[in-house]
Enzyme design. Structure first.
Site, PDB file in Angstrom:
ATOM      1  N   ASP A 194       3.462  -4.236 -15.769  1.00 29.21           N
ATOM      2  CA  ASP A 194       2.777  -3.538 -14.687  1.00 29.21           C
ATOM      3  C   ASP A 194       2.150  -2.274 -15.269  1.00 29.21           C
ATOM      4  O   ASP A 194       2.867  -1.378 -15.735  1.00 29.21           O
ATOM      5  CB  ASP A 194       3.803  -3.201 -13.591  1.00 29.21           C
ATOM      6  CG  ASP A 194       3.172  -2.633 -12.327  1.00 29.21           C
ATOM      7  OD1 ASP A 194       2.154  -1.919 -12.442  1.00 29.21           O
ATOM      8  OD2 ASP A 194       3.700  -2.892 -11.240  1.00 29.21           O
ATOM      9  N   HIS A 216       0.845  -5.893 -12.161  1.00 28.33           N
ATOM     10  CA  HIS A 216       1.172  -5.134 -10.960  1.00 28.33           C
ATOM     11  C   HIS A 216       1.028  -5.902  -9.642  1.00 28.33           C
ATOM     12  O   HIS A 216       1.850  -5.748  -8.737  1.00 28.33           O
ATOM     13  CB  HIS A 216       0.270  -3.890 -10.908  1.00 28.33           C
ATOM     14  CG  HIS A 216       0.497  -3.024  -9.721  1.00 28.33           C
ATOM     15  ND1 HIS A 216       1.688  -2.363  -9.516  1.00 28.33           N
ATOM     16  CD2 HIS A 216      -0.281  -2.719  -8.658  1.00 28.33           C
ATOM     17  CE1 HIS A 216       1.615  -1.674  -8.391  1.00 28.33           C
ATOM     18  NE2 HIS A 216       0.430  -1.873  -7.848  1.00 28.33           N
ATOM     19  N   GLY A 248      -1.432   1.197  -2.024  1.00 25.66           N
ATOM     20  CA  GLY A 248      -2.408   2.278  -2.061  1.00 25.66           C
ATOM     21  C   GLY A 248      -1.752   3.616  -2.331  1.00 25.66           C
ATOM     22  O   GLY A 248      -1.355   3.870  -3.449  1.00 25.66           O
ATOM     23  N   SER A 288       4.392  -1.549  -4.465  1.00 33.54           N
ATOM     24  CA  SER A 288       3.608  -0.435  -4.952  1.00 33.54           C
ATOM     25  C   SER A 288       3.776   0.752  -3.986  1.00 33.54           C
ATOM     26  O   SER A 288       4.903   1.114  -3.680  1.00 33.54           O
ATOM     27  CB  SER A 288       2.159  -0.892  -5.087  1.00 33.54           C
ATOM     28  OG  SER A 288       1.459  -0.076  -5.972  1.00 33.54           O
ATOM     29  N   TRP A 289       2.693   1.318  -3.467  1.00 33.92           N
ATOM     30  CA  TRP A 289       2.862   2.358  -2.432  1.00 33.92           C
ATOM     31  C   TRP A 289       3.700   1.816  -1.274  1.00 33.92           C
ATOM     32  O   TRP A 289       4.433   2.577  -0.629  1.00 33.92           O
ATOM     33  CB  TRP A 289       1.517   2.842  -1.908  1.00 33.92           C
ATOM     34  CG  TRP A 289       1.679   3.575  -0.621  1.00 33.92           C
ATOM     35  CD1 TRP A 289       1.427   3.100   0.635  1.00 33.92           C
ATOM     36  CD2 TRP A 289       2.207   4.903  -0.444  1.00 33.92           C
ATOM     37  NE1 TRP A 289       1.753   4.045   1.586  1.00 33.92           N
ATOM     38  CE2 TRP A 289       2.232   5.159   0.936  1.00 33.92           C
ATOM     39  CE3 TRP A 289       2.666   5.881  -1.337  1.00 33.92           C
ATOM     40  CZ2 TRP A 289       2.680   6.364   1.480  1.00 33.92           C
ATOM     41  CZ3 TRP A 289       3.121   7.086  -0.806  1.00 33.92           C
ATOM     42  CH2 TRP A 289       3.123   7.320   0.575  1.00 33.92           C
TER      43      TRP A 289
HETATM   44  N1  STX Z   1      -1.527   2.973  -6.273  1.00 33.45           N
HETATM   45  C1  STX Z   1      -0.357   2.192  -6.231  1.00 33.45           C
HETATM   46  C2  STX Z   1      -0.505   1.094  -5.259  1.00 33.45           C
HETATM   47  O1  STX Z   1       0.070   1.078  -4.225  1.00 33.45           O
HETATM   48  C3  STX Z   1      -1.569   3.979  -7.299  1.00 33.45           C
HETATM   49  C4  STX Z   1      -1.419   0.073  -5.637  1.00 33.45           C
HETATM   50  N2  STX Z   1      -1.857  -0.121  -6.832  1.00 33.45           N
HETATM   51  N3  STX Z   1      -2.736  -1.136  -6.795  1.00 33.45           N
HETATM   52  C5  STX Z   1      -2.791  -1.520  -5.574  1.00 33.45           C
HETATM   53  O2  STX Z   1      -1.973  -0.803  -4.831  1.00 33.45           O
HETATM   54  C6  STX Z   1      -3.683  -2.569  -5.076  1.00 33.45           C
HETATM   55  C7  STX Z   1      -3.616  -3.780  -5.990  1.00 33.45           C
HETATM   56  C8  STX Z   1      -3.298  -2.962  -3.672  1.00 33.45           C
HETATM   57  C9  STX Z   1      -5.085  -1.975  -5.108  1.00 33.45           C
END
Ligand code: STX
Length: 339
Positions: free
Chosen positions: A280, A308, A59, A126-127
């Protein structure tokens, strides 16, 4: 020289699988009151005497789910999963007051202390990779290792890419996302969405959250995944995700510019695996490449046919393999790491 299958049946060692582990339920869960405002949901699964691993969701604001328990061998690991402030099962949902990266790092320290854990393996995508790096750089002595996926350093260019650049790859999803905002406000989508998302009236903030969640879900997988889109645009998930992302992006994640790369030497000695999908869209590989060049000591795995999401087939497999490989490493390092 091919061995007879018959003779092999009883004598062959168990083949190591890289599939997700079976569904499990927590042996304990609860809410930690981290401030008068915020209660943070946490759960523990697997082996209570195992090597501790903490899972950091994406997120920010996406929240964790039952699937995230399944990257880890439950006989070996004590699996700690929590929803960051304002996300998932934490309360209040979507709350952006008292919600910053340094406070999330403090919450991790509180959880660690509450569970009597000295050091843990940190796993995040990701985050979750952003927060893992920020945590590790603040508390390197608390980390047994790092498993990072879909690298996001949340620098201004990466936020700009998420809001505008992705149009080059997912023009249909981007148009739906951008055109929800009137043309005269579209040059600053972050401000336009932020304004709507923080509006107290659900008739204003909920549609904005659904559009945001649907956009992010649509861009998260290499191949179209209606389930992913449905999940991230469903009301509670979308609200946590959209509000908290808009809040963190508006404030450049509450860290000094470029601090995650500038401080990478603090964690250079920690065993680490970076898993990155070549395609990604949300967190393009250029960021993982930047991290890899700043941190050549970390193992770097590029999955050639993945986007991603953590559940892209090739990504999921490499994450399970990485957590399995850490079992040997961490057995020696922390035979009884928990109390
Ligand atoms: N958000 C980066 C991130 O953490 C910009 C993220 N991107 N997609 C996701 O998390 C989910 C697939 C968990 C929605």
């Amino acid at each position: 020289m091919i061995p007879e299958k018959k003779g092999m049946e009883h004598s062959s060692p168990k083949l190591e699988s890289d599939a997700l582990y079976p569904k499990i339920e927590p042996y304990e869960y609860g809410w930690l009151e981290v401030s008068p405002l915020h209660k943070v949901y946490w759960e523990q699964c697997g082996n209570p005497n195992g090597v501790p691993v903490v899972f950091l969701h994406g997120g920010p604001g996406a929240g964790a789910g039952p699937m995230h328990r399944r990257f880890f061998d439950p006989d070996h690991y004590r699996i700690i999963i929590f929803d960051q402030r304002g996300a998932g099962r934490s309360r209040p949902l979507g709350e952006i007051r008292e919600n910053t990266t340094p406070l999330l790092i403090e919450d991790m320290e509180r959880l660690r202390e509450q569970f009597g854990i000295e050091r843990w393996l940190v796993f995040g995508g990701s985050w979750g990779s952003t927060l893992a790096l920020a945590y590790a750089e603040a508390h390197p002595q608390r980390c047994l290792g790092l498993i990072l996926r879909g690298i996001f350093l949340c620098r201004p260019a990466e936020i700009e890419w998420f809001l505008y650049g992705l149009k080059a790859i997912f023009p249909e999803a981007w148009r739906t996302f951008a055109h929800y905002i009137p043309a005269e406000e579209r040059s600053n989508l972050l401000r336009a969405y932020h304004e709507r998302l923080m509006h107290p009236d659900p008739a204003v903030h909920m549609p904005a959250a659904r559009y945001w969640g649907s956009y992010e879900g649509s861009c998260s997988t290499l191949l179209p995944s209606p389930d992913t889109v449905a999940h991230f645009s469903s009301d509670p998930v979308a609200l946590g995700l959209a509000r908290i992302e808009a809040h963190y992006f508006t404030h450049d994640i509450f860290l000094p510019p470029n601090s995650l790369l500038d401080n990478i030497r603090r964690i250079a000695h920690i065993p680490a695996v970076i898993v990155q999908g070549r395609y990604d869209g949300v967190c393009p590989i250029i960021t993982a490449d930047d991290l890899h060049r700043a941190w050549p000591e970390a193992e770097y795995i590029v999955v050639p046919d993945a986007g991603h999401s953590a559940f892209e087939p090739g990504i999921q497999k490499e994450l399970v393999r990485a957590a399995n490989r850490f079992r040997q490493k961490l057995q020696a390092a922390a035979p009884l790491a928990s109390t």
